[in-house]
Design a protein around this motif. Structure first.
Motif, PDB file in Angstrom:
ATOM      1  N   ASP A 191      41.880  57.728  42.777  1.00  0.00           N
ATOM      2  CA  ASP A 191      41.348  56.273  41.925  1.00  0.00           C
ATOM      3  C   ASP A 191      41.043  55.549  43.582  1.00  0.00           C
ATOM      4  OD1 ASP A 191      40.331  57.029  39.511  1.00  0.00           O
ATOM      5  OD2 ASP A 191      41.581  55.364  39.023  1.00  0.00           O
ATOM      6  N   GLU A 194      38.811  59.155  46.194  1.00  0.00           N
ATOM      7  CA  GLU A 194      38.054  59.111  45.590  1.00  0.00           C
ATOM      8  C   GLU A 194      36.980  57.297  45.841  1.00  0.00           C
ATOM      9  OE1 GLU A 194      38.488  62.162  42.764  1.00  0.00           O
ATOM     10  OE2 GLU A 194      39.193  63.534  43.944  1.00  0.00           O
ATOM     11  N   ARG A 195      38.416  56.848  45.921  1.00  0.00           N
ATOM     12  CA  ARG A 195      36.788  55.422  46.439  1.00  0.00           C
ATOM     13  C   ARG A 195      36.071  55.035  44.920  1.00  0.00           C
ATOM     14  NH1 ARG A 195      36.358  54.766  51.105  1.00  0.00           N
ATOM     15  NH2 ARG A 195      37.087  55.721  52.705  1.00  0.00           N
ATOM     16  N   ARG A 196      36.867  55.360  44.287  1.00  0.00           N
ATOM     17  CA  ARG A 196      36.375  54.653  42.322  1.00  0.00           C
ATOM     18  C   ARG A 196      36.825  53.408  42.623  1.00  0.00           C
ATOM     19  NH1 ARG A 196      37.853  60.553  40.215  1.00  0.00           N
ATOM     20  NH2 ARG A 196      39.750  59.549  40.271  1.00  0.00           N
ATOM     21  N   MET A 197      37.812  52.724  42.855  1.00  0.00           N
ATOM     22  CA  MET A 197      38.351  51.293  42.931  1.00  0.00           C
ATOM     23  C   MET A 197      36.627  50.189  42.053  1.00  0.00           C
ATOM     24  SD  MET A 197      41.672  51.155  42.176  1.00  0.00           S
ATOM     25  CE  MET A 197      43.544  51.683  41.952  1.00  0.00           C
ATOM     26  N   ASP A 198      36.407  50.497  43.284  1.00  0.00           N
ATOM     27  CA  ASP A 198      35.112  48.691  43.111  1.00  0.00           C
ATOM     28  C   ASP A 198      34.108  49.270  41.880  1.00  0.00           C
ATOM     29  OD1 ASP A 198      36.079  48.675  46.096  1.00  0.00           O
ATOM     30  OD2 ASP A 198      34.314  47.936  46.398  1.00  0.00           O
ATOM     31  N   ILE A 199      34.390  50.977  41.739  1.00  0.00           N
ATOM     32  CA  ILE A 199      33.360  51.012  40.430  1.00  0.00           C
ATOM     33  C   ILE A 199      33.890  50.497  39.602  1.00  0.00           C
ATOM     34  CG2 ILE A 199      31.866  52.964  39.010  1.00  0.00           C
ATOM     35  CD1 ILE A 199      30.473  52.067  41.142  1.00  0.00           C
ATOM     36  N   ILE A 200      35.225  50.730  39.336  1.00  0.00           N
ATOM     37  CA  ILE A 200      35.852  50.156  37.777  1.00  0.00           C
ATOM     38  C   ILE A 200      36.545  49.234  38.250  1.00  0.00           C
ATOM     39  CG2 ILE A 200      38.752  50.869  37.221  1.00  0.00           C
ATOM     40  CD1 ILE A 200      38.586  53.887  38.437  1.00  0.00           C
ATOM     41  N   PHE A 201      36.231  48.191  39.056  1.00  0.00           N
ATOM     42  CA  PHE A 201      36.665  47.262  38.516  1.00  0.00           C
ATOM     43  C   PHE A 201      35.722  46.463  39.531  1.00  0.00           C
ATOM     44  CE2 PHE A 201      40.924  48.405  39.921  1.00  0.00           C
ATOM     45  CZ  PHE A 201      41.818  48.060  38.322  1.00  0.00           C
ATOM     46  N   SER A 202      34.239  47.010  39.032  1.00  0.00           N
ATOM     47  CA  SER A 202      33.131  46.204  39.552  1.00  0.00           C
ATOM     48  C   SER A 202      33.018  45.543  37.485  1.00  0.00           C
ATOM     49  CB  SER A 202      31.578  46.669  39.430  1.00  0.00           C
ATOM     50  OG  SER A 202      31.677  48.190  38.761  1.00  0.00           O
ATOM     51  N   THR A 203      33.744  46.726  36.417  1.00  0.00           N
ATOM     52  CA  THR A 203      33.648  45.876  34.723  1.00  0.00           C
ATOM     53  C   THR A 203      34.794  45.059  35.196  1.00  0.00           C
ATOM     54  OG1 THR A 203      35.077  47.247  34.925  1.00  0.00           O
ATOM     55  CG2 THR A 203      32.925  47.877  34.942  1.00  0.00           C
ATOM     56  N   ASP A 356      44.767  43.882  48.493  1.00  0.00           N
ATOM     57  CA  ASP A 356      43.546  44.393  48.432  1.00  0.00           C
ATOM     58  C   ASP A 356      43.561  45.614  48.432  1.00  0.00           C
ATOM     59  OD1 ASP A 356      43.582  41.888  49.994  1.00  0.00           O
ATOM     60  OD2 ASP A 356      42.416  42.898  51.882  1.00  0.00           O
ATOM     61  N   ILE A 357      41.899  45.440  47.394  1.00  0.00           N
ATOM     62  CA  ILE A 357      41.524  47.261  47.150  1.00  0.00           C
ATOM     63  C   ILE A 357      41.070  47.932  48.435  1.00  0.00           C
ATOM     64  CG2 ILE A 357      40.776  48.456  46.229  1.00  0.00           C
ATOM     65  CD1 ILE A 357      40.638  46.674  43.274  1.00  0.00           C
ATOM     66  N   PRO A 358      41.641  48.833  48.930  1.00  0.00           N
ATOM     67  CA  PRO A 358      40.961  49.449  50.590  1.00  0.00           C
ATOM     68  C   PRO A 358      39.566  50.049  50.341  1.00  0.00           C
ATOM     69  CG  PRO A 358      42.647  50.962  49.345  1.00  0.00           C
ATOM     70  CD  PRO A 358      43.014  49.278  48.933  1.00  0.00           C
ATOM     71  N   ALA A 359      38.668  49.403  51.115  1.00  0.00           N
ATOM     72  CA  ALA A 359      37.538  50.379  50.923  1.00  0.00           C
ATOM     73  C   ALA A 359      37.591  51.208  51.054  1.00  0.00           C
ATOM     74  CB  ALA A 359      36.659  49.358  51.996  1.00  0.00           C
TER      75      ALA A 359
ATOM     76  N   ARG B  50      33.115  42.012  49.369  1.00  0.00           N
ATOM     77  CA  ARG B  50      34.215  41.912  48.087  1.00  0.00           C
ATOM     78  C   ARG B  50      34.852  41.407  47.779  1.00  0.00           C
ATOM     79  NH1 ARG B  50      37.482  46.572  49.647  1.00  0.00           N
ATOM     80  NH2 ARG B  50      37.821  47.342  47.484  1.00  0.00           N
ATOM     81  N   LEU B  55      38.210  41.649  44.756  1.00  0.00           N
ATOM     82  CA  LEU B  55      38.241  42.915  45.295  1.00  0.00           C
ATOM     83  C   LEU B  55      39.701  43.040  46.558  1.00  0.00           C
ATOM     84  CD1 LEU B  55      35.478  45.127  44.735  1.00  0.00           C
ATOM     85  CD2 LEU B  55      37.057  45.578  43.888  1.00  0.00           C
ATOM     86  N   ARG B  78      32.813  39.027  36.901  1.00  0.00           N
ATOM     87  CA  ARG B  78      33.065  40.567  36.738  1.00  0.00           C
ATOM     88  C   ARG B  78      32.001  41.346  35.265  1.00  0.00           C
ATOM     89  NH1 ARG B  78      37.673  42.992  37.380  1.00  0.00           N
ATOM     90  NH2 ARG B  78      38.617  41.032  38.402  1.00  0.00           N
ATOM     91  N   GLY B  89      32.893  56.119  44.938  1.00  0.00           N
ATOM     92  CA  GLY B  89      32.877  57.599  44.276  1.00  0.00           C
ATOM     93  C   GLY B  89      32.930  57.188  42.788  1.00  0.00           C
ATOM     94  N   SER B 107      31.730  47.092  30.169  1.00  0.00           N
ATOM     95  CA  SER B 107      31.247  45.696  30.478  1.00  0.00           C
ATOM     96  C   SER B 107      30.978  44.930  29.034  1.00  0.00           C
ATOM     97  CB  SER B 107      29.612  45.995  31.412  1.00  0.00           C
ATOM     98  OG  SER B 107      30.292  46.464  32.814  1.00  0.00           O
TER      99      SER B 107
END
Ligand SMILES: Nc1ncnc2c1ncn2[C@@H]1O[C@H](COP(=O)(O)OP(=O)(O)OP(=O)(O)O)[C@@H](O)[C@H]1O
Ligand SMILES: [Mg+2]
Lengths: 359, 303
Positions: A191, A194-203, A356-359, B50, B55, B78, B89, B107
């Motif tokens: 996660d 593959e840079r999924r963290m931002d999407i996962i934690f947008s919820t 921090d969640i890395p970008a 961010r 984040l 959020r 990704g 959500s």
């Protein structure tokens, strides 16, 4: 926030790999149990012609041992001129300690003197002389164990319980452990990578719930695999006709009771993944932990000198031998390891929450 | 009625060790507006966004979104905010539909009609595997994902990167449409034309610091026109100390000035002299941005 969606997603993303691995494990279990009768036979036939000779060992008043060999069953309907009995330190009689002509009798007696209060290891061979030809009757040994073999782990592999126990302790911990460590690290670090963290934690998902769900889904997978393994063992042991040696519930529980040990591996791998963020480092760390734990266990079994290391390997708290052989369930150890795994998860989520969640 | 800030950033500083991501940022984003967030590479746009979504942990300062603390209440924030990351990704082995269903249900939304509508508008096939999509189509998934839960605030980091001009235009229409429904949009961009076209206001940052916050319209107005005149003889600069003239410069017989208003009187004043040549050009935002982007930015306009 409903629980379980992260788990579902993990399964959807990973089911193929998990299924293939499960099938491999189940096939190995089934195959090894099917192979058990021939393995056991291999061990029983250790000495040539051992079945032809009966041995009796009686303690004398002085505390020595009287060995009585007899081979009358073998001698039936045979025209034997005479017999020769040999005694040696090993199962070959090139330089025997003793070679004695015993004539036509089909029995022989000898008093073995104890050395350092122990029965010395001696091998006996009987040779028949028929029509001027020498014919080997068989061998016996003074070793208490009928096979003459105990491996360094002290497990008798000719017993189905011994073999399953060895399977667990020696192979499963490594094989399942390494795979599980790898998958657990990747369940989190992919996660990141593959840079999924931002999407996962947008919820509105908390980091805490994320970690707990990852841990839960892998633990549940493991529980499932162990349950099915238990069933496959029952079926296997029943098909080789050994269910009177070990009951099906014991087999099943011996499998299930390894769950906390694997939960520790899952937890430690998740912790490594959130700490290092980099999957290569985290997998390296996870493998190191597993190999060190395994190594300690091997060293502990080498002898009493290393017994003080026993508390430092989780394998010691697994107790598959006492479950299989004595049906003793060490609930204290079980819960100790379970709690340990939960503490490691707690550590993982505390680290993750502060990061921090890395970008 | 006083304008109501949806995002209220005060004194925000984020450091990555010794590297400063954003320094002492003050910024308000009001309900119902599209706020552009403009700056060169490494200016601190992504860092700001961010940090708002927790984040990243802020180093100091205060961020309130919907009046809630960005860190303490980040889950509630959020729940009410759609977010399109700048670099993201997804599960490459899974179908787009599976991924979007998952995100939507996380959500807490069960109505998929908006998701389907957006996908249709952007011509995105939901049945394809995410990993097989082209860069632009992946970006579309991100945009659908940001808007599908119909939340009040949408934060986007370079939303149109990788999209072709036609799709960009469709996205601008979408952004405006959402704004007109009362949604608030905060989006970063490098593209001046994009900000000029779609945003109501713009904040420009450079080197981790805010340079200016302005209405796009008044910014355009304020920038005025650039007037260049070649006189026959040198003239007294004090002659042009009048309303509407800025940055008057006399170089020999050439004069340059920025005209923001009062054009009629200025022309009349010029006509009193002998003029050899003259040009009047409208200052584009582009030129203005170059001013802010390069080190000669007007530091005194920082609020
Ligand atoms: N994880 C990190 N560790 C160290 N420094 C970082 C990190 N992330 C960003 N930075 C630095 O912080 C500064 C701001 O970066 P940021 O990504 O916010 O810029 P940006 O405005 O989004 O740029 P771009 O237009 O290229 O996306 C840069 O100097 C960058 O090098
Ligand atoms: Mg950026």
């Amino acid at each position: 926030m409903k629980f379980g969606k992260v788990m579902m997603m993990e399964l959807k993303n990973r089911w193929k790999g998990l299924t293939i691995f499960s099938i491999v494990i189940l096939l190995l279990i089934a195959g090894l149990i099917q192979a058990h009768p021939s393995i056991a036979e291999g061990f029983e036939d250790k000495l040539e012609g051992q079945d032809n000779i009966e041995i009796r060992m009686d303690e004398t008043e002085e505390g020595n041992i009287t060995i009585t060999l007899s081979w009358s069953d073998w001698a039936e309907d045979k025209e034997v001129d005479r017999y020769t009995v040999m005694m040696g330190r090993g199962p070959s009689f090139t330089t025997p300690l003793l070679e004695e002509d015993v004539g036509e009798v089909e029995t022989w007696q000898y008093t073995l003197l104890k050395e350092n209060d122990e029965i010395p290891e001696r091998y006996f061979g009987v040779v028949a002389h028929v029509d001027g030809e020498r014919e080997f009757v068989g061998m016996e040994t003074s070793l208490e164990d009928e096979n003459g073999i105990e491996d360094i782990w002290g497990i008798d592999v000719s017993d189905i319980r011994g073999m399953i126990s060895m399977l667990w302790g020696m192979w499963w911990f490594l094989l399942i452990g390494l795979y599980l460590g790898y998958v657990s690290v990747n369940s989190v670090s992919q996660d990141f990578e593959e840079r999924r963290m931002d999407i996962i934690f947008s919820t509105p998902l908390s980091k805490r719930q994320y970690i707990i769900e990852k841990f839960s889904v892998l633990s549940l997978y493991m529980l499932g695999l162990l349950a099915v393994s238990g069933l496959v063992m029952i079926a296997g042991v029943s098909s080789v006709g050994e269910l009177d040696t070990v009951s099906s519930s014991t087999l099943f529980l011996s499998s299930i009771f390894s769950l906390p040990v694997f939960m520790v591996i899952i937890a430690a791998s998740i912790l490594a993944a959130v700490y290092f963020e980099d999957s290569k480092k985290a997998v390296g760390f996870s493998f190191l932990v597993i190999l060190v734990q395994y190594g300690i266990n091997v060293v502990v079994d080498l002898g009493e000198a290393f017994e003080y290391l026993e508390p430092y390997t989780i394998i010691s708290y697994w107790n598959h031998e006492s479950i299989l052989f004595d049906e003793i369930y060490h609930m204290g150890d079980f819960f100790l390891i379970l709690v340990l795994s939960l503490l490691i998860v707690l550590g993982a989520l505390l680290i993750f929450e502060r990061k921090d969640i890395p970008a | 009625m006083k304008k109501q800030p949806v995002i209220k950033i005060r004194n925000l500083t984020k450091k990555y060790g010794d590297v400063v991501g954003i320094k002492d940022l003050d910024l308000d984003v009001y309900k119902g507006e599209i706020m552009g967030f403009l700056g060169p590479n490494g200016a601190g746009k992504t860092t700001t966004i961010r940090t708002c979504l927790s984040l990243l942990q802020k180093t100091s300062g205060d961020v309130k979104i919907f009046g809630l603390d960005s860190h303490e209440d980040s889950i509630e924030i959020r729940r009410r905010t759609g977010y399109l990351p700048g670099d993201f990704g997804m599960y490459s082995g899974l179908k787009v539909k599976t991924i979007l269903d998952y995100l939507l249900s996380q959500s807490g939304v069960s109505d998929k009609s908006k998701m389907k509508g957006l996908a249709e508008m952007l011509e995105l096939d939901l049945n394809r595997r995410y990993g097989n999509l082209s860069k632009g189509n992946k970006q579309k998934v991100g945009i659908v994902q940001a808007f599908m839960a119909d939340q009040d605030l949408i934060i986007m980091d370079e939303p149109t990167s990788g999209l072709d001009p036609l799709m960009q235009q469709k996205c601008y229409d979408l952004f405006r449409e959402e704004r007109d429904k009362g949604k608030t949009i905060f989006m970063s961009s490098h593209i001046l034309a994009e900000v000029e076209e779609v945003c109501d206001r713009v904040a420009i940052i450079r080197d981790a610091r805010l340079q200016v916050v302005e209405d796009i319209d008044s910014l355009k107005e304020k920038m005025g026109k650039k007037l260049e005149i070649e006189f026959e003889n040198s003239v007294d600069p004090s002659l042009f100390q009048m309303e509407g003239v800025e940055d008057f410069n006399m170089n020999g017989k050439r004069a340059t000035m920025i005209v923001t208003s009062n054009l009629d009187e200025i022309i009349k004043k010029i006509s009193q002299q002998n003029v050899l040549n003259m040009s009047l050009e409208t200052f584009s935002l582009e030129q203005m941005f170059m001013t802010y982007y390069s080190s000669g930015g007007k530091g005194d306009e920082v609020r």
